[in-house]
Motif scaffolding. Structure first.
Motif, PDB file in Angstrom:
ATOM      1  N   ALA A   1      12.048  43.830  32.709  1.00  0.00           N
ATOM      2  CA  ALA A   1      12.489  44.521  33.921  1.00  0.00           C
ATOM      3  C   ALA A   1      13.761  45.296  33.618  1.00  0.00           C
ATOM      4  O   ALA A   1      14.266  45.276  32.494  1.00  0.00           O
ATOM      5  N   HIS A   2      14.272  45.996  34.639  1.00  0.00           N
ATOM      6  CA  HIS A   2      15.468  46.820  34.495  1.00  0.00           C
ATOM      7  C   HIS A   2      16.535  46.362  35.493  1.00  0.00           C
ATOM      8  O   HIS A   2      16.907  47.117  36.397  1.00  0.00           O
ATOM      9  N   PRO A   3      17.033  45.135  35.383  1.00  0.00           N
ATOM     10  CA  PRO A   3      18.041  44.651  36.334  1.00  0.00           C
ATOM     11  C   PRO A   3      19.300  45.510  36.282  1.00  0.00           C
ATOM     12  O   PRO A   3      19.942  45.611  35.224  1.00  0.00           O
ATOM     13  N   PRO A   4      19.676  46.152  37.381  1.00  0.00           N
ATOM     14  CA  PRO A   4      20.716  47.198  37.344  1.00  0.00           C
ATOM     15  C   PRO A   4      22.067  46.756  36.789  1.00  0.00           C
ATOM     16  O   PRO A   4      22.647  47.436  35.937  1.00  0.00           O
ATOM     17  N   MET A   5      22.608  45.645  37.284  1.00  0.00           N
ATOM     18  CA  MET A   5      23.931  45.251  36.827  1.00  0.00           C
ATOM     19  C   MET A   5      23.907  44.815  35.368  1.00  0.00           C
ATOM     20  O   MET A   5      24.825  45.126  34.602  1.00  0.00           O
ATOM     21  N   ALA A   6      22.864  44.121  34.970  1.00  0.00           N
ATOM     22  CA  ALA A   6      22.761  43.689  33.572  1.00  0.00           C
ATOM     23  C   ALA A   6      22.688  44.888  32.641  1.00  0.00           C
ATOM     24  O   ALA A   6      23.338  44.915  31.590  1.00  0.00           O
ATOM     25  N   VAL A   7      21.929  45.899  33.030  1.00  0.00           N
ATOM     26  CA  VAL A   7      21.848  47.115  32.208  1.00  0.00           C
ATOM     27  C   VAL A   7      23.202  47.821  32.184  1.00  0.00           C
ATOM     28  O   VAL A   7      23.650  48.304  31.139  1.00  0.00           O
ATOM     29  N   ALA A   8      23.878  47.861  33.321  1.00  0.00           N
ATOM     30  CA  ALA A   8      25.193  48.512  33.385  1.00  0.00           C
ATOM     31  C   ALA A   8      26.177  47.865  32.414  1.00  0.00           C
ATOM     32  O   ALA A   8      26.978  48.564  31.777  1.00  0.00           O
TER      33      ALA A   8
ATOM     34  N   HIS B   1      18.672  49.854  28.571  1.00  0.00           N
ATOM     35  CA  HIS B   1      17.276  49.875  28.994  1.00  0.00           C
ATOM     36  C   HIS B   1      16.948  48.811  30.026  1.00  0.00           C
ATOM     37  O   HIS B   1      16.544  49.113  31.137  1.00  0.00           O
ATOM     38  N   GLY B   2      17.068  47.537  29.655  1.00  0.00           N
ATOM     39  CA  GLY B   2      16.629  46.499  30.574  1.00  0.00           C
ATOM     40  C   GLY B   2      16.855  45.117  30.020  1.00  0.00           C
ATOM     41  O   GLY B   2      17.816  44.866  29.299  1.00  0.00           O
ATOM     42  N   ALA B   3      15.951  44.210  30.369  1.00  0.00           N
ATOM     43  CA  ALA B   3      16.045  42.832  29.910  1.00  0.00           C
ATOM     44  C   ALA B   3      14.645  42.304  29.659  1.00  0.00           C
ATOM     45  O   ALA B   3      13.649  42.828  30.175  1.00  0.00           O
ATOM     46  N   LEU B   4      14.567  41.243  28.859  1.00  0.00           N
ATOM     47  CA  LEU B   4      13.297  40.621  28.506  1.00  0.00           C
ATOM     48  C   LEU B   4      13.459  39.118  28.596  1.00  0.00           C
ATOM     49  O   LEU B   4      14.427  38.556  28.072  1.00  0.00           O
ATOM     50  N   THR B   5      12.516  38.450  29.265  1.00  0.00           N
ATOM     51  CA  THR B   5      12.545  36.995  29.363  1.00  0.00           C
ATOM     52  C   THR B   5      11.215  36.419  28.900  1.00  0.00           C
ATOM     53  O   THR B   5      10.151  36.986  29.155  1.00  0.00           O
ATOM     54  N   LEU B   6      11.296  35.269  28.229  1.00  0.00           N
ATOM     55  CA  LEU B   6      10.131  34.610  27.639  1.00  0.00           C
ATOM     56  C   LEU B   6      10.030  33.202  28.195  1.00  0.00           C
ATOM     57  O   LEU B   6      11.044  32.500  28.290  1.00  0.00           O
ATOM     58  N   ALA B   7       8.826  32.781  28.555  1.00  0.00           N
ATOM     59  CA  ALA B   7       8.691  31.457  29.156  1.00  0.00           C
ATOM     60  C   ALA B   7       7.269  30.941  29.010  1.00  0.00           C
ATOM     61  O   ALA B   7       6.418  31.568  28.357  1.00  0.00           O
ATOM     62  N   ARG B   8       7.002  29.807  29.638  1.00  0.00           N
ATOM     63  CA  ARG B   8       5.661  29.208  29.610  1.00  0.00           C
ATOM     64  C   ARG B   8       4.764  29.779  30.705  1.00  0.00           C
ATOM     65  O   ARG B   8       3.540  29.690  30.609  1.00  0.00           O
TER      66      ARG B   8
ATOM     67  N   LEU C   1       9.713  41.116  41.684  1.00  0.00           N
ATOM     68  CA  LEU C   1      10.615  41.965  40.903  1.00  0.00           C
ATOM     69  C   LEU C   1      10.944  43.242  41.662  1.00  0.00           C
ATOM     70  O   LEU C   1      12.100  43.687  41.702  1.00  0.00           O
ATOM     71  N   TYR C   2       9.924  43.833  42.268  1.00  0.00           N
ATOM     72  CA  TYR C   2      10.092  45.085  42.993  1.00  0.00           C
ATOM     73  C   TYR C   2      10.941  44.875  44.252  1.00  0.00           C
ATOM     74  O   TYR C   2      11.862  45.649  44.541  1.00  0.00           O
ATOM     75  N   GLU C   3      10.655  43.802  44.990  1.00  0.00           N
ATOM     76  CA  GLU C   3      11.379  43.547  46.229  1.00  0.00           C
ATOM     77  C   GLU C   3      12.842  43.195  45.978  1.00  0.00           C
ATOM     78  O   GLU C   3      13.704  43.489  46.812  1.00  0.00           O
ATOM     79  N   ARG C   4      13.129  42.586  44.830  1.00  0.00           N
ATOM     80  CA  ARG C   4      14.501  42.227  44.501  1.00  0.00           C
ATOM     81  C   ARG C   4      15.266  43.376  43.845  1.00  0.00           C
ATOM     82  O   ARG C   4      16.434  43.237  43.499  1.00  0.00           O
ATOM     83  N   GLY C   5      14.619  44.523  43.643  1.00  0.00           N
ATOM     84  CA  GLY C   5      15.300  45.664  43.039  1.00  0.00           C
ATOM     85  C   GLY C   5      15.526  45.515  41.548  1.00  0.00           C
ATOM     86  O   GLY C   5      16.356  46.211  40.969  1.00  0.00           O
ATOM     87  N   LEU C   6      14.770  44.635  40.912  1.00  0.00           N
ATOM     88  CA  LEU C   6      14.876  44.465  39.462  1.00  0.00           C
ATOM     89  C   LEU C   6      14.040  45.496  38.714  1.00  0.00           C
ATOM     90  O   LEU C   6      14.208  45.680  37.509  1.00  0.00           O
ATOM     91  N   ILE C   7      13.129  46.152  39.424  1.00  0.00           N
ATOM     92  CA  ILE C   7      12.370  47.292  38.917  1.00  0.00           C
ATOM     93  C   ILE C   7      12.173  48.274  40.061  1.00  0.00           C
ATOM     94  O   ILE C   7      12.266  47.897  41.232  1.00  0.00           O
ATOM     95  N   VAL C   8      11.903  49.531  39.732  1.00  0.00           N
ATOM     96  CA  VAL C   8      11.572  50.540  40.741  1.00  0.00           C
ATOM     97  C   VAL C   8      10.394  51.363  40.226  1.00  0.00           C
ATOM     98  O   VAL C   8      10.103  51.373  39.030  1.00  0.00           O
ATOM     99  N   ALA C   9       9.732  52.034  41.152  1.00  0.00           N
ATOM    100  CA  ALA C   9       8.613  52.931  40.798  1.00  0.00           C
ATOM    101  C   ALA C   9       7.644  52.226  39.843  1.00  0.00           C
ATOM    102  O   ALA C   9       7.187  51.128  40.112  1.00  0.00           O
TER     103      ALA C   9
END
Length: 219
Positions: free
Chosen positions: A100-107, A162-169, A20-28
């Motif tokens: 996470a906080h995916p930038p374009m999705a939040v925008a 704010h961000g996005a939320l995903t649910l899975a197995r 997530l961090y390396e893909r820029g989907l979250i920071v700090a």
């Protein structure tokens, strides 16, 4: 056996945090990842740490009431635990969550562009409609209340401003859904820049929904 499952989940969550961090989907210190343990307790990333630099020992264990059960010295549960716990209480089939906080999705949520319209066939099959939950202040039970109408029928959702939320197995599966959300958001953004969206024919939309339902039953 339970200890082995927990050890594997700790490694997987750390790996997901790094991706997530390396893909820029979250920071700090943004975002959080969780998984349901065999005894029903929740393994979760701690507050305040960069999710790209975690070790398995950094993760904390809480119960469904949000009480801290186990943690290394100096580690505490995230204030966004309410978001995750609401999901686990409502959806016994969900074993992992990624926030996470995916930038374009939040925008897109900032300008009122929805991702729930059936315009991308691949997104419809992999994610289904992606609704947007109303804005809720981070770190409060209001976050759980905001997603409540969506949780039963959706595995991927946006959180307004704010961000996005995903649910899975699994944590990895939830991570891939987050990747797909951001990828689709970029395509949707480009489409809005290029011109008006061409709607899909209703019969093709119905076709895709039937196929998605069949694929979900197989899983």
């Amino acid at each position: 056996m339970a200890a082995q499952v927990e050890a594997l989940l700790r490694e997987e969550i750390v790996m997901v945090g790094r991706r997530l961090y390396e893909r820029g989907l979250i920071v700090a210190g943004d975002g959080n990842i969780s998984a349901r343990l065999p005894d029903g307790s929740i393994l979760m990333t701690p507050a305040g740490l960069c999710k790209g630099e975690l070790t398995p020992e950094d993760l904390v264990v809480i119960n469904l009431e949000g009480e801290l059960l186990r943690a290394a010295a100096g580690r505490r549960q995230s204030t966004e635990q309410h978001l995750h716990l609401h999901v686990y209480r409502r959806r016994p089939d969900v074993l992992a969550c990624v926030h996470a906080h995916p930038p374009m999705a939040v925008a897109l949520t900032l300008v009122g562009i929805t991702m729930s319209e059936p315009v991308l066939p691949e997104a419809m099959l992999a994610l289904g409609p992606i609704p947007t939950a109303p804005y809720a202040r981070t770190g409060t039970v209001e976050m759980g209340e905001a997603i409540d109408p969506l949780v039963a029928d959706h595995d991927s959702m946006l959180l307004a401003r704010h961000g996005a939320l995903t649910l899975a197995r699994t944590p990895t599966a939830a991570y891939f859904q987050m990747e797909q959300i951001e990828h689709c958001a970029r395509i949707l953004h480009a489409a809005h820049l290029l011109g008006p969206l061409e709607p899909m024919p209703h019969e093709r939309i119905a076709e895709l929904y039937h196929l998605r339902a069949a694929l979900r039953m197989q899983n």
